[in-house]
Design a protein around this motif. Structure first.
Motif, PDB file in Angstrom:
ATOM      1  N   GLN A   4       0.825  -1.216   0.000  1.00  0.00           N
ATOM      2  CA  GLN A   4       0.000   0.000   0.000  1.00  0.00           C
ATOM      3  C   GLN A   4       0.853   1.257   0.000  1.00  0.00           C
ATOM      4  OE1 GLN A   4      -2.644  -0.252   3.345  1.00  0.00           O
ATOM      5  NE2 GLN A   4      -3.807  -1.994   2.508  1.00  0.00           N
ATOM      6  N   LEU A   5       1.908   1.275   0.816  1.00  0.00           N
ATOM      7  CA  LEU A   5       2.769   2.462   0.868  1.00  0.00           C
ATOM      8  C   LEU A   5       3.497   2.680  -0.458  1.00  0.00           C
ATOM      9  CD1 LEU A   5       4.253   2.121   4.467  1.00  0.00           C
ATOM     10  CD2 LEU A   5       2.636   3.825   3.653  1.00  0.00           C
ATOM     11  N   GLN A   6       3.871   1.588  -1.105  1.00  0.00           N
ATOM     12  CA  GLN A   6       4.533   1.736  -2.406  1.00  0.00           C
ATOM     13  C   GLN A   6       3.566   2.341  -3.431  1.00  0.00           C
ATOM     14  OE1 GLN A   6       5.880  -2.237  -3.221  1.00  0.00           O
ATOM     15  NE2 GLN A   6       7.829  -1.990  -2.125  1.00  0.00           N
ATOM     16  N   ALA A   7       2.336   1.841  -3.433  1.00  0.00           N
ATOM     17  CA  ALA A   7       1.348   2.405  -4.365  1.00  0.00           C
ATOM     18  C   ALA A   7       1.025   3.858  -4.012  1.00  0.00           C
ATOM     19  CB  ALA A   7       0.073   1.562  -4.322  1.00  0.00           C
ATOM     20  N   GLN A   8       0.952   4.154  -2.712  1.00  0.00           N
ATOM     21  CA  GLN A   8       0.651   5.526  -2.285  1.00  0.00           C
ATOM     22  C   GLN A   8       1.790   6.473  -2.650  1.00  0.00           C
ATOM     23  OE1 GLN A   8      -0.271   5.687   1.849  1.00  0.00           O
ATOM     24  NE2 GLN A   8      -0.883   7.832   1.827  1.00  0.00           N
ATOM     25  N   HIS A   9       3.016   6.011  -2.478  1.00  0.00           N
ATOM     26  CA  HIS A   9       4.163   6.862  -2.816  1.00  0.00           C
ATOM     27  C   HIS A   9       4.216   7.145  -4.315  1.00  0.00           C
ATOM     28  CE1 HIS A   9       8.097   8.669  -2.501  1.00  0.00           C
ATOM     29  NE2 HIS A   9       8.571   7.826  -3.403  1.00  0.00           N
ATOM     30  N   GLN A  10       3.813   6.160  -5.106  1.00  0.00           N
ATOM     31  CA  GLN A  10       3.817   6.360  -6.556  1.00  0.00           C
ATOM     32  C   GLN A  10       2.727   7.352  -6.998  1.00  0.00           C
ATOM     33  OE1 GLN A  10       3.375   2.439  -8.145  1.00  0.00           O
ATOM     34  NE2 GLN A  10       5.418   1.730  -7.524  1.00  0.00           N
ATOM     35  N   ARG A  11       1.619   7.487  -6.191  1.00  0.00           N
ATOM     36  CA  ARG A  11       0.520   8.373  -6.571  1.00  0.00           C
ATOM     37  C   ARG A  11       0.698   9.803  -6.058  1.00  0.00           C
ATOM     38  NH1 ARG A  11      -3.938   7.328  -4.019  1.00  0.00           N
ATOM     39  NH2 ARG A  11      -5.260   8.422  -5.522  1.00  0.00           N
ATOM     40  N   GLN A  12       1.792  10.103  -5.344  1.00  0.00           N
ATOM     41  CA  GLN A  12       1.951  11.436  -4.747  1.00  0.00           C
ATOM     42  C   GLN A  12       1.953  12.548  -5.795  1.00  0.00           C
ATOM     43  OE1 GLN A  12       5.405  11.847  -2.295  1.00  0.00           O
ATOM     44  NE2 GLN A  12       4.707  13.740  -1.340  1.00  0.00           N
ATOM     45  N   PRO A  13       2.693  12.464  -6.896  1.00  0.00           N
ATOM     46  CA  PRO A  13       2.641  13.559  -7.897  1.00  0.00           C
ATOM     47  C   PRO A  13       1.236  13.719  -8.492  1.00  0.00           C
ATOM     48  CG  PRO A  13       4.566  12.156  -8.266  1.00  0.00           C
ATOM     49  CD  PRO A  13       3.732  11.446  -7.253  1.00  0.00           C
ATOM     50  N   GLN A  14       0.578  12.600  -8.725  1.00  0.00           N
ATOM     51  CA  GLN A  14      -0.777  12.693  -9.271  1.00  0.00           C
ATOM     52  C   GLN A  14      -1.725  13.383  -8.280  1.00  0.00           C
ATOM     53  OE1 GLN A  14      -1.883   8.692 -10.188  1.00  0.00           O
ATOM     54  NE2 GLN A  14      -0.302   8.394 -11.752  1.00  0.00           N
ATOM     55  N   LEU A  15      -1.581  13.036  -6.959  1.00  0.00           N
ATOM     56  CA  LEU A  15      -2.437  13.667  -5.964  1.00  0.00           C
ATOM     57  C   LEU A  15      -2.188  15.164  -5.890  1.00  0.00           C
ATOM     58  CD1 LEU A  15      -2.270  11.051  -3.056  1.00  0.00           C
ATOM     59  CD2 LEU A  15      -4.228  11.582  -4.504  1.00  0.00           C
ATOM     60  N   GLN A  16      -0.918  15.582  -5.944  1.00  0.00           N
ATOM     61  CA  GLN A  16      -0.618  17.016  -5.888  1.00  0.00           C
ATOM     62  C   GLN A  16      -1.266  17.746  -7.056  1.00  0.00           C
ATOM     63  OE1 GLN A  16       3.649  17.080  -5.765  1.00  0.00           O
ATOM     64  NE2 GLN A  16       3.779  16.678  -3.552  1.00  0.00           N
ATOM     65  N   GLN A  17      -1.117  17.175  -8.251  1.00  0.00           N
ATOM     66  CA  GLN A  17      -1.714  17.817  -9.422  1.00  0.00           C
ATOM     67  C   GLN A  17      -3.248  17.823  -9.311  1.00  0.00           C
ATOM     68  OE1 GLN A  17      -0.109  19.406 -11.821  1.00  0.00           O
ATOM     69  NE2 GLN A  17      -2.053  20.005 -12.732  1.00  0.00           N
ATOM     70  N   ALA A  18      -3.831  16.719  -8.789  1.00  0.00           N
ATOM     71  CA  ALA A  18      -5.287  16.648  -8.654  1.00  0.00           C
ATOM     72  C   ALA A  18      -5.808  17.671  -7.640  1.00  0.00           C
ATOM     73  CB  ALA A  18      -5.704  15.231  -8.230  1.00  0.00           C
ATOM     74  N   VAL A  19      -5.078  17.859  -6.523  1.00  0.00           N
ATOM     75  CA  VAL A  19      -5.487  18.850  -5.523  1.00  0.00           C
ATOM     76  C   VAL A  19      -5.477  20.242  -6.128  1.00  0.00           C
ATOM     77  CG1 VAL A  19      -4.812  19.976  -3.370  1.00  0.00           C
ATOM     78  CG2 VAL A  19      -4.832  17.490  -3.516  1.00  0.00           C
ATOM     79  N   MET A  20      -4.438  20.564  -6.912  1.00  0.00           N
ATOM     80  CA  MET A  20      -4.367  21.889  -7.541  1.00  0.00           C
ATOM     81  C   MET A  20      -5.510  22.079  -8.548  1.00  0.00           C
ATOM     82  SD  MET A  20      -0.231  22.178  -8.083  1.00  0.00           S
ATOM     83  CE  MET A  20      -0.368  23.747  -8.924  1.00  0.00           C
ATOM     84  N   ASP A  21      -5.779  21.034  -9.321  1.00  0.00           N
ATOM     85  CA  ASP A  21      -6.851  21.156 -10.321  1.00  0.00           C
ATOM     86  C   ASP A  21      -8.215  21.346  -9.647  1.00  0.00           C
ATOM     87  OD1 ASP A  21      -4.918  20.791 -12.218  1.00  0.00           O
ATOM     88  OD2 ASP A  21      -5.332  18.659 -12.542  1.00  0.00           O
ATOM     89  N   VAL A  22      -8.495  20.543  -8.618  1.00  0.00           N
ATOM     90  CA  VAL A  22      -9.768  20.644  -7.929  1.00  0.00           C
ATOM     91  C   VAL A  22      -9.907  21.982  -7.203  1.00  0.00           C
ATOM     92  CG1 VAL A  22     -11.185  19.661  -6.076  1.00  0.00           C
ATOM     93  CG2 VAL A  22     -10.051  18.150  -7.690  1.00  0.00           C
ATOM     94  N   GLY A  23      -8.794  22.456  -6.621  1.00  0.00           N
ATOM     95  CA  GLY A  23      -8.837  23.759  -5.955  1.00  0.00           C
ATOM     96  C   GLY A  23      -9.137  24.880  -6.931  1.00  0.00           C
TER      97      GLY A  23
END
Length: 1009
Positions: free
Chosen positions: A421-440
């Motif tokens: 789970q942590l490996q998958a979560q670490h791989q999604r960090q750039p996507q989450l940052q971009q998604a937070v900016m887009d949604v904001g």
């Protein structure tokens, strides 16, 4: 109002948080978008006024919670207050208001939330709308005033200054002026009608005098006829009295005649009974002889009954004795059979005992083998007592080893799952940052549209209210036009009369009425078409607003889901910060656990103790199978011990049998002798013989008894005839006496009947002396009734005239009062008409705006000078020239009301719309802050607290510095200034910061000073 402490529980994004404002003067509330910065400020407004940005009250409760509570402590005019507001999901709420005293907080809470809320507003001298438009610069509303058209800015300014109350007062004054105008017109119409009625007073007085004269004549005639009627009625009453007496005497004569007839019938019946009794008394000798023979037979039958009863009793006793004798013999026979059966059973037992005693040698050998088996089993039991605790401890230790291995395996599986789970979560960090900016970015755009939607909705509600007023006016004008049209139609008919007073009109008055009605009709038609044009314009504007509102609603549909999505993404992003370090730690721990499981290197103390136990068990050499075989061997030889007990019992029983057999033989012989004696010489035999002798002595004969019974039944009729003879002897003297009494009563009744006949003759002669006046009385009664009807009619007419005269007197007094009221109503009409103009947009509202704009302009320029380095200057223009008409030669100039904002800078003066985002924001901020100060002053309270919840993203570095400098420059004017931002560069400029972070447990606060 100065905040001191804020405590939140389950409010919006907060589960539990406390913020202490002590020592905070100028502070920044910072954090990422959606972290819950604005929720802190919403908590203050919700605690004080129960208002926030949410659509429903339950939306302030944190998701998954059932109750929300906000505790806010603040200082106002050097007094500390505390407000606690609680709400339950789907239920009611609680509101407490307290003041601090030397002994602690004292409750000011009143009965009911509404009363307590009003008390808080009274103490603060500030309501919610004034607060959010003064001390609280809410997010996205800095440019609300500037984005409006110049023609609409005055309306916005009037709303902020709460001048709409003057608009309401103007409408009320206008309605009252219309009301008083209608009352004055109605009074005029009523007075004209009353004046016509008052002219009838003289005619009514003459008619009243004539009626009173006629009434006197009718009343005199009525009195004479009434006297004559009373005389006739008295004579007729005397005649009816004598007629009633005649009727009574005739009824008495008839009754006496009936009594005489009845007495004669009774005498005949008594004579018939006397003859029957005399015939019965003549047979006295014969009846007495027959009755004497009946008594003799009755005595003989009674004697035979006594013998029959004695004979039956003796026979019953004999039968009972025979049954008792047979029962005694049967009992002895049964005892004899039992004794013989016992003797036979003893013989059989004696044979069985001999067979058991023959097995004594075999039992002795078995007992020796049983003793050896028991010695071996005792040795095995001692070993088991030593081994059993050791085996139990061994099982416990093995279970502990298995549990330790299971825990290590479960922990290893858990670590492997966490690592993936942590490996998958670490791989999604750039996507989450971009998604937070887009949604904001999307949410920020939608929030601007929400602000626009609210303004559209408010504008639509205001237009709809205005349309309803126009529609009401339109209906009133239509009603008035219909009435005027009907009035004109009535005036067009030949010989038309006045529609108000119903009097004929001459040509001059007819022309005046028609002309006045037509002028009034034209005025109302002109006003009606003006209302129609306003309605059409408002309807068009409402359609545009509906279309815009619908479009904005469609665009805002994903707003809530985007906010929820942003919160989830931020929580996921925050969780990935320490994912890498955690991942390495979990991998190292997983390798160590896997190695321990493979090598068995775990629970060393348990394994050492288990090895020692196994060594001790080997030394004892205990085997459960050998122990079981020893138990089976003991059980196999247990039969010898049982047989030994049987042999001992057989010897004892053999001795008992030998002693019992002679006793049974003696008992059998005795029972046989008793049976023989019972049959020949016993008490029962003697008593039966005595009863046989008694039956012979009774000498009862059944045939003779039946003959006597038959004769007695035949002679029984003499008993009845004897009773009739006795009754005749008693009744005959009584009948003779009764006959004499009836003869005397008959003579008296016949005398009374002759007296009644004489009375009847006398009354008939008296009645003939008075004639019958029934017809004359009926004639007089009809005449009196007719005259009474005529009198009632005259009296009713006279009463009506008198009532009419009283009404006219009251009408005269009412007419005088109406004259005074008409003067007062006309005066009030003029007063409210002037007030409606004074309170209107071109009256007090315009003057107040004109007076306040110089203050607003000066305050704005003072703040803007600090923000722009004296580079910008604001000017408010309220009027401008326009064109109002066109002619062939020239155009007429007209002054137009407006509110243009001109900004002067180094390049000259130009409109607000031409400035860039940073400059426009500084202008917005300066005007908004100036408005806040003015609103606070108008509310009667000092602006001690300032909240700036604005987006500063449009400012460059220099603009931010100037904005911060402006805030610091005005800091001395406020006790507490709070700014809200998510920009790192902006928050670094503040020494005091309130950090807000979104976590899985809700928003969290941290204060740094």
């Amino acid at each position: 109002m100065i905040p001191l402490q804020l405590t939140l529980k389950n409010f919006l994004s907060y589960r539990k948080a406390t913020l202490d404002f002590s020592g905070l003067h100028t502070a920044c509330i910072c954090g990422s978008n959606g972290a819950g910065k604005s929720s802190l400020l919403e908590a203050i407004t919700w605690a004080l006024w129960g208002e926030s940005r949410v659509s429903t009250e339950d939306d302030v409760i944190h998701a998954g919670a059932d109750e929300v509570q906000v505790d806010f402590t603040f200082k106002n005019q050097d007094v500390t207050y505390r407000v606690i507001r609680v709400r339950r999901r789907g239920g009611g709420g609680v509101l407490e208001f307290q003041v601090q005293t030397p002994t602690g907080f004292r409750a000011l809470t009143e009965r009911g939330m509404r009363s307590t809320q009003q008390l808080i507003v009274d103490y603060l001298k500030l309501d919610y709308e004034t607060f959010i438009n003064s001390a609280y610069l809410r997010q996205g509303r800095a440019d609300e005033f500037m984005l409006k058209k110049p023609s609409e800015r005055k309306e916005i300014l009037a709303e902020l200054l709460k001048l709409n109350q003057y608009e309401v007062m103007a409408e009320q004054a206008k309605d009252l002026s219309k009301q008083f105008k209608g009352q004055a017109e109605q009074l005029e119409r009523d007075m004209e009608s009353h004046q016509i009625q008052l002219q009838q007073r003289e005619a009514i007085a003459q008619a009243q005098a004539t009626l009173e004269s006629e009434l006197r004549l009718l009343q005199q005639g009525q009195l004479e006829e009434t006297k004559r009627l009373q005389q006739l009625q008295a004579m007729q009453h005397q005649r009816r009295t004598w007629e009633q007496q005649l009727t009574w005497h005739r009824q008495q004569y008839q009754n006496l005649t009936q009594d005489c007839d009845r007495l004669q019938q009774d005498l005949a019946a008594i004579q018939q009974q006397q003859r029957q009794l005399e015939a019965l008394l003549q047979q006295e000798g014969e009846i007495s002889a027959g009755y004497s023979h009946f008594q003799q037979l009755q005595a003989q039958e009674e004697s035979l009954n006594h013998k029959f009863e004695a004979h039956q009793a003796a026979q019953e006793q004999r039968r009972q004795l025979e049954r008792q004798q047979q029962i005694a013999i049967d009992a002895l026979n049964k005892q004899l059979q039992q004794a013989q059966a016992q003797l036979e059973a003893l013989g059989q037992q004696e044979q069985e005992i001999k067979q058991i005693l023959n097995q004594s040698a075999e039992v002795e050998a078995g007992l020796a083998q049983l003793q050896q088996a028991r010695i071996h089993l005792t040795h095995m039991d001692k070993l088991q007592l030593q081994v059993s605790p050791l085996l139990q401890r061994q099982q416990q230790l093995q279970n502990q080893l298995e549990r330790a291995q299971a825990r290590l395996s479960a922990r290893l599986d858990e670590l492997r799952s966490s690592v993936s789970q942590l490996q998958a979560q670490h791989q999604r960090q750039p996507q989450l940052q971009q998604a937070v900016m887009d949604v904001g970015f999307q949410i920020e755009n939608l929030e601007k549209k929400r602000v626009r939607q609210q303004r559209v909705q408010e504008k639509g509600l205001e237009r709809r209210s205005f349309v309803e007023r126009l529609q009401e006016n339109q209906r009133e004008y239509e009603k008035q036009l219909g009435e005027l049209t009907q009035k004109l139609q009535m005036l067009q008919t030949p010989d038309a009369i006045c529609p108000l007073c119903d009097r004929p009109l001459d040509q001059h008055h007819w022309n005046r009425v028609v002309q006045k009605t037509q002028i009034e009709q034209k005025d109302i038609e002109q006003q009606f078409w003006i209302v129609r044009e306003q309605l059409a314009a408002c309807e068009s504007e409402l359609q545009v607003l509906r279309a815009e509102y619908k479009k904005l609603s469609q665009e805002l549909a994903p707003y809530d889901s985007l906010r929820e999505q942003r919160g989830q993404l931020q929580a996921q992003l925050a969780a990935t910060d320490d994912a890498q370090n955690r991942l390495q730690q979990l991998k190292v721990e997983a390798v160590q656990i896997e190695r321990s499981i493979q090598t068995g290197d775990y629970a060393g103390d348990v394994q050492q103790e288990l090895w020692q136990l196994e060594q001790n068990l080997q030394q004892l050499n205990y085997d459960e199978k050998n122990h079981a075989l020893a138990r089976n061997e003991v059980e196999r030889w247990r039969w010898a011990e049982i047989r030994q007990a049987q042999i001992k019992d057989a010897v004892r029983r053999q001795a008992q049998i030998a002693a019992r057999q002679p006793e049974l033989l003696v008992q059998i012989m005795g029972i046989q002798r008793q049976i023989e004696q019972s049959q020949t010489d016993s008490e029962f035999s003697r008593r039966i013989a005595a009863l046989d002798l008694q039956i012979q002595e009774i000498d009862y004969n059944l045939d003779r008894h039946n003959t006597i019974r038959k004769s007695l039944r035949q002679a029984q009729s003499w008993q009845l005839r004897y009773q009739e003879l006795c009754q005749a002897q008693q009744q005959y003297p009584q009948l003779c006496q009764r006959f004499q009494e009836l003869v005397q009563v008959l003579e008296v009744r016949e005398g009374d009947r002759e007296d009644q006949y004489a009375q009847i003759e006398s009354v008939v002669k008296q009645i003939q002396t008075i004639p019958d006046a029934t017809e004359e009385i009926q004639t007089l009664e009809r005449q009196i009734f007719d005259r009474r009807t005529q009198l009632d009619e005259y009296l009713a007419r006279l009463g009506g005239l008198q009532q009419r005269s009283i009404q006219l007197e009251a009408l005269q007094a009412q007419y005088d009062k109406q004259q005074q009221k008409l003067a007062e109503t006309r005066k009030k009409y003029r007063v409210y008409e002037e007030l409606s103009k004074a309170f209107g947009k071109h009256g007090i509202q315009t003057y107040m705006i004109e007076n306040i704009l110089p203050q607003l302009e000066a305050e704005t320029n003072s703040i803007l000078a600090r923000l722009s380095g004296n580079q910008l200057h604001v000017q408010f223009v309220t009027q401008k020239a326009g064109r109002s008409g066109r002619s062939s030669a020239k155009k007429t100039a007209k002054i137009i009301d407006t509110l243009d904002i001109l900004i002067a800078d180094a390049r000259g003066t130009r409109p607000y719309e031409t400035y860039s985002g940073g400059e426009a924001f500084r202008i917005n901020f300066a005007i908004r802050l100036a408005l806040a100060r003015l609103l606070a002053q108008r509310a009667g309270t000092a602006l001690q607290m300032l909240i700036v919840d604005e987006g500063f993203g449009t400012q460059d570095r220099e603009g931010c510095d100037r904005l911060i400098a402006a805030i610091n420059a005005i800091a001395s004017d406020f006790a507490c200034i709070l700014t809200v931002t998510h920009m790192p560069s902006f928050k670094e400029a503040f020494q005091a910061r309130i950090e807000v972070a979104k976590t899985q447990d809700g928003s969290q606060l941290s204060l740094s000073i």
